[in-house]
Design an enzyme around this catalytic site. Structure first.
Site, PDB file in Angstrom:
ATOM      1  N   SER A   2      16.331 -47.477  -5.076  1.00  0.00           N
ATOM      2  CA  SER A   2      15.641 -48.047  -6.238  1.00  0.00           C
ATOM      3  C   SER A   2      14.499 -48.914  -5.734  1.00  0.00           C
ATOM      4  CB  SER A   2      16.616 -48.916  -7.033  1.00  0.00           C
ATOM      5  OG  SER A   2      15.915 -49.675  -7.998  1.00  0.00           O
ATOM      6  N   TYR A  49      22.520 -55.595  -7.435  1.00  0.00           N
ATOM      7  CA  TYR A  49      22.101 -54.179  -7.438  1.00  0.00           C
ATOM      8  C   TYR A  49      21.036 -53.946  -6.366  1.00  0.00           C
ATOM      9  CZ  TYR A  49      19.719 -50.022  -9.372  1.00  0.00           C
ATOM     10  OH  TYR A  49      19.129 -48.799  -9.552  1.00  0.00           O
TER      11      TYR A  49
HETATM   12  P1  NAP Z   1      22.822 -43.119 -15.649  1.00  0.00           P
HETATM   13  O1  NAP Z   1      21.987 -42.394 -16.643  1.00  0.00           O
HETATM   14  O2  NAP Z   1      23.564 -44.345 -16.069  1.00  0.00           O
HETATM   15  O3  NAP Z   1      23.860 -42.080 -15.010  1.00  0.00           O
HETATM   16  C1  NAP Z   1      24.762 -42.544 -14.050  1.00  0.00           C
HETATM   17  C2  NAP Z   1      25.590 -41.394 -13.553  1.00  0.00           C
HETATM   18  O4  NAP Z   1      26.438 -41.900 -12.520  1.00  0.00           O
HETATM   19  C3  NAP Z   1      26.472 -40.786 -14.619  1.00  0.00           C
HETATM   20  O5  NAP Z   1      26.567 -39.402 -14.392  1.00  0.00           O
HETATM   21  C4  NAP Z   1      27.819 -41.468 -14.358  1.00  0.00           C
HETATM   22  O6  NAP Z   1      28.926 -40.670 -14.730  1.00  0.00           O
HETATM   23  C5  NAP Z   1      27.790 -41.590 -12.846  1.00  0.00           C
HETATM   24  N1  NAP Z   1      28.666 -42.633 -12.312  1.00  0.00           N
HETATM   25  C6  NAP Z   1      28.670 -43.945 -12.593  1.00  0.00           C
HETATM   26  N2  NAP Z   1      29.634 -44.567 -11.883  1.00  0.00           N
HETATM   27  C7  NAP Z   1      30.227 -43.608 -11.140  1.00  0.00           C
HETATM   28  C8  NAP Z   1      31.292 -43.616 -10.210  1.00  0.00           C
HETATM   29  N3  NAP Z   1      31.946 -44.749  -9.900  1.00  0.00           N
HETATM   30  N4  NAP Z   1      31.652 -42.439  -9.638  1.00  0.00           N
HETATM   31  C9  NAP Z   1      31.010 -41.284  -9.945  1.00  0.00           C
HETATM   32  N5  NAP Z   1      30.003 -41.224 -10.830  1.00  0.00           N
HETATM   33  C10 NAP Z   1      29.622 -42.369 -11.414  1.00  0.00           C
HETATM   34  O7  NAP Z   1      21.950 -43.585 -14.384  1.00  0.00           O
HETATM   35  P2  NAP Z   1      20.537 -43.083 -13.822  1.00  0.00           P
HETATM   36  O8  NAP Z   1      19.494 -43.965 -14.376  1.00  0.00           O
HETATM   37  O9  NAP Z   1      20.429 -41.610 -13.904  1.00  0.00           O
HETATM   38  O10 NAP Z   1      20.717 -43.539 -12.304  1.00  0.00           O
HETATM   39  C11 NAP Z   1      21.016 -42.624 -11.255  1.00  0.00           C
HETATM   40  C12 NAP Z   1      20.689 -43.317  -9.957  1.00  0.00           C
HETATM   41  O11 NAP Z   1      19.312 -43.684  -9.961  1.00  0.00           O
HETATM   42  C13 NAP Z   1      21.481 -44.607  -9.734  1.00  0.00           C
HETATM   43  O12 NAP Z   1      21.856 -44.710  -8.385  1.00  0.00           O
HETATM   44  C14 NAP Z   1      20.477 -45.697 -10.087  1.00  0.00           C
HETATM   45  O13 NAP Z   1      20.735 -46.877  -9.400  1.00  0.00           O
HETATM   46  C15 NAP Z   1      19.192 -45.032  -9.617  1.00  0.00           C
HETATM   47  N6  NAP Z   1      17.993 -45.611 -10.234  1.00  0.00           N
HETATM   48  C16 NAP Z   1      17.769 -45.489 -11.569  1.00  0.00           C
HETATM   49  C17 NAP Z   1      16.631 -46.063 -12.101  1.00  0.00           C
HETATM   50  C18 NAP Z   1      16.299 -45.998 -13.562  1.00  0.00           C
HETATM   51  O14 NAP Z   1      15.348 -46.686 -14.002  1.00  0.00           O
HETATM   52  N7  NAP Z   1      17.012 -45.210 -14.355  1.00  0.00           N
HETATM   53  C19 NAP Z   1      15.717 -46.737 -11.264  1.00  0.00           C
HETATM   54  C20 NAP Z   1      15.993 -46.831  -9.928  1.00  0.00           C
HETATM   55  C21 NAP Z   1      17.125 -46.252  -9.415  1.00  0.00           C
HETATM   56  P3  NAP Z   1      29.878 -41.038 -15.986  1.00  0.00           P
HETATM   57  O15 NAP Z   1      29.030 -40.849 -17.213  1.00  0.00           O
HETATM   58  O16 NAP Z   1      30.987 -40.067 -15.870  1.00  0.00           O
HETATM   59  O17 NAP Z   1      30.266 -42.477 -15.772  1.00  0.00           O
END
Ligand code: NAP
Length: 247
Positions: free
Chosen positions: A142, A156
């Protein structure tokens, strides 16, 4: 031997789901990992299969070591071996200062974002080295890692900092085994993670701070991840690629 399976942790929603779709289109047989969202994961698998790809949903909490091991066993049982890993699963908690973070929260965020990614990377490397086929690992970090996420999510940011250091060190350890290890640094991406952290409007509120003037999409991050997994990136390892609209 075939290319092997691609394991995408947290593949049921957001960035992970987009990675699953694009990677399947790129020819990867995909293991769509999820923690609780069975319906979401099954919908991703159905979409991939409907367009001629191969995918399977596998439940597993990356914050539990035995479940990470079981995830790899499932991938091998289904597709023979593992050729790729995307450490995507990640969590955020409510915005607060570091002084407001309780120990339980710090440990939970570290356990999922950093320790879970370590367990998965270690298992991937052990298996890739043993089968002699090499492979590719992409860690989803991130922009919080270099920026620090002050007054919001320092826990985080620190977990992603750990993930980035692991990316660099591991890439140097395993390059001679034909294993590449890279990371992407998404910026403000429009997914559910912000609502889960109590800030559903966060990406819109901060869009003006992005040099390209808008939030990014999950697909825009997935494009970079799938490129890093691919043979087109065969001379790229130890890289940390911002996908942040310049933020
Ligand atoms: P999201 O929409 O909240 O999706 C999170 C995913 O992770 C879901 O499929 C969830 O599954 C799964 N998950 C959560 N806890 C878990 C666990 N303990 N074991 C296995 N699966 C788990 O998040 P996102 O925004 O796509 O983020 C994905 C990655 O990108 C993360 O690492 C986040 O830190 C990074 N990121 C995101 C952003 C942003 O702005 N969105 C920016 C920088 C980095 P369930 O639904 O089954 O819980």
């Amino acid at each position: 031997m075939s290319r092997g399976a691609l394991i995408v942790t947290g593949g049921s929603r957001g960035i992970g789901a987009a990675v699953c779709r694009l990677a399947a289109r790129d020819g990867w047989p995909v293991i769509v990992n999820y923690r609780a969202g069975l319906c979401d994961a099954e919908a991703i698998v159905a979409g991939i299969v409907a367009t001629g790809g191969r995918a399977r949903a596998v439940q597993g909490d990356v914050g539990i070591e035995a479940e990470v091991m079981a995830l790899f066993d499932s991938a091998v049982a289904e597709y023979g071996h593992v050729g790729g890993l995307v450490n995507n699963a990640g969590i955020l908690d409510r915005a607060t200062t570091l002084a407001g973070i309780e120990t339980e929260r710090w440990e939970r965020v570290m356990r999922v974002n950093a320790t879970g990614s370590f367990w998965a990377a270690r298992e991937a490397v052990r298996r890739m080295v043993a089968d002699g086929q090499g492979g590719a690992i992409v860690n989803v970090s991130s922009m919080a890692a270099p920026l620090g996420a002050a007054n919001e999510f320092v826990d985080y940011a620190a977990s992603k900092g750990a993930l980035e250091s692991m990316t660099i060190g591991l890439s140097k350890e395993v390059g001679r085994h034909g294993i590449r290890v890279n990371a992407v640094r998404p910026g403000l991406i429009d997914t559910d993670i912000h609502a889960d952290a109590g800030r559903p409007d966060r990406v819109y509120a901060l869009a003006d701070t992005v040099p390209l003037g808008r939030a990014g999409t999950a697909e825009e991050v997935a494009e970079a991840v799938v490129w890093l997994l691919s043979d087109a990136a065969r001379y790229v390892t130890g890289a940390i690629l911002p996908v942040s609209g310049g933020r």
